[in-house]
Design an enzyme around this catalytic site. Structure first.
Site, PDB file in Angstrom:
ATOM      1  NE  ARG A 102      -4.000   0.561   1.896  1.00 19.06           N
ATOM      2  CZ  ARG A 102      -5.242   0.931   2.516  1.00 19.06           C
ATOM      3  NH1 ARG A 102      -5.400   1.509   3.513  1.00 19.06           N
ATOM      4  NH2 ARG A 102      -6.240  -0.007   1.719  1.00 19.06           N
ATOM      5  CG  HIS A 129      -8.432   0.234  -3.183  1.00 21.62           C
ATOM      6  ND1 HIS A 129      -7.620  -1.019  -2.580  1.00 21.62           N
ATOM      7  CD2 HIS A 129      -9.172   0.565  -1.943  1.00 21.62           C
ATOM      8  CE1 HIS A 129      -7.782  -1.191  -1.502  1.00 21.62           C
ATOM      9  NE2 HIS A 129      -8.644  -0.412  -0.830  1.00 21.62           N
ATOM     10  CD  GLN A 132     -12.937  -1.774  -0.762  1.00 23.87           C
ATOM     11  OE1 GLN A 132     -12.189  -1.828   0.062  1.00 23.87           O
ATOM     12  NE2 GLN A 132     -14.061  -2.583  -0.698  1.00 23.87           N
ATOM     13  CG  ASP A 223     -13.444   6.453  -1.383  1.00 17.58           C
ATOM     14  OD1 ASP A 223     -13.319   6.344  -0.144  1.00 17.58           O
ATOM     15  OD2 ASP A 223     -12.428   6.479  -2.089  1.00 17.58           O
ATOM     16  CB  CYS A 263     -13.890   1.082  -0.074  1.00 16.77           C
ATOM     17  SG  CYS A 263     -13.462   2.775  -0.081  1.00 16.77           S
ATOM     18  NE  ARG A 291     -10.233  -5.074   0.571  1.00 11.85           N
ATOM     19  CZ  ARG A 291      -9.452  -4.368   0.973  1.00 11.85           C
ATOM     20  NH1 ARG A 291     -10.230  -3.195   1.693  1.00 11.85           N
ATOM     21  NH2 ARG A 291      -8.197  -4.297   0.836  1.00 11.85           N
TER      22      ARG A 291
END
Ligand code: CP
Ligand code: NVA
Length: 307
Positions: A102, A129, A132, A223, A263, A291
């Site tokens: 990340r 991402h 996700q 988001d 998310c 996830r």
């Protein structure tokens, strides 16, 4: 060597195969069968940004697969004090079977992957991402919600938006994006997605008005307005994103059976109201749990590809 840096590098069949595998492994876990698909394998997890879901799901996931996860914060490893990416990549990949990263710039994980001897997984960059989106689509599959899919993404043109663009472009569904002026998605990623959409039949539309984007949508998603790394812009963004909250009034324009995805982490009263986040159409906590399952599917799939 197959890495998982962006959905751009994956075919529709591969994405669906990973999700099928994830659903199978999830069913096994829920029925009490923990199968060691990756015995004694190690996953090194490099975090240059904070995380709750990504860290917990990867670490728990690799353990459930019979392996072991190493949490490597950039505050603790030499990468964080200037050891070159290409040196870090060669060292860590010589001792581990898979690496999750990340970070900020997407170019960092691309460089890392060039020097890595083992598969590299993108656990979020400023641009994408993708893990996700595996969990998001898996949640829709489990809800039998992928027919005539029309996704409305409301808010910032960020790593989540770019990932939705790639997923829609690969799988061929309708995606409508509404962002405030000045917060549109990256032009070259959009162009790339539009090019891929010609092949898959995806219908991608860009708006500034959230109401037009949400009209008849079967999935509504959003988001945070200020992503990690944009903390200094937060106050200004809250001002500029006024009117882009996903609340009951906006949800009422979507299809009556529409699902709400996020998310997480979510900022109640900013991009989403408490009532939508906690409401009947919201599947955000199933999405978060997925996830774990989606990434187990991904790790097993990558391990098989590369062995
Ligand atoms: N959605 C997500 O990636 O959450 P974390 O930042 O907590 O990992
Ligand atoms: N766009 C957000 C996603 C967090 C999971 C960020 O990059 O901070």
């Amino acid at each position: 060597m197959r890495h998982f840096l962006s959905l751009k590098d994956y075919t529709k069949d591969e994405i669906l195969e990973i999700i099928d595998l994830a659903i199978k492994i999830k069913k096994e876990l829920k029925s009490g069968n923990i199968n060691s698909y990756m015995p004694n394998k190690t996953l090194a997890m490099i975090f240059e940004k904070s995380s709750t879901r990504t860290r917990v799901s990867f670490e728990t996931g690799i353990f459930q697969l019979g392996g072991h996860g190493l949490f490597l914060s950039n505050r603790d490893i030499h990468l964080g004090r200037g050891e070159p990416v290409k040196d870090t990549a060669r060292v860590i990949s010589s001792m581990n079977d898979m690496i999750m990263i990340r970070t900020f710039a997407h170019a960092m994980i691309e460089e890392f992957a060039v020097y890595s001897k083992v598969p590299v997984i993108n656990g979020l960059t400023d641009s994408y991402h993708p893990v996700q989106l595996l969990a998001d689509y898996m949640t829709l599959v489990e809800h039998n919600h992928t027919q005539n899919l029309k996704v409305a993404y409301i808010g910032d043109g960020n790593n989540m938006t770019h990932s939705w663009l790639m997923l829609a472009a690969k799988l061929g569904f309708e995606l409508r994006i509404a962002t405030p002026k000045g917060y549109e998605c990256n032009a070259s990623i959009l162009e790339n997605a539009l090019e891929l959409a010609k092949e898959s039949g995806a219908k991608i539309s860009i708006y500034n008005d959230p109401r037009i984007a949400v009209e008849g949508a079967t999935v509504v998603t959003t988001d945070t307005w200020a992503s990690m790394g944009q903390e200094d812009e937060k106050a200004e963004r809250i001002k500029n994103f006024r009117g882009y909250i996903v609340n009951d009034a906006l949800m009422s324009l979507a299809h009556e059976d529409a699902l709400f995805l996020h998310c997480l982490p979510a900022y109640r009263g900013q991009e989403v109201s408490e009532s939508v986040l906690e409401g009947k159409q919201s599947v955000v906590f199933e999405e978060a749990e997925n996830r774990l399952h989606a990434q187990k599917g991904l790790m097993v799939w990558l391990d098989r590809q590369n062995n």
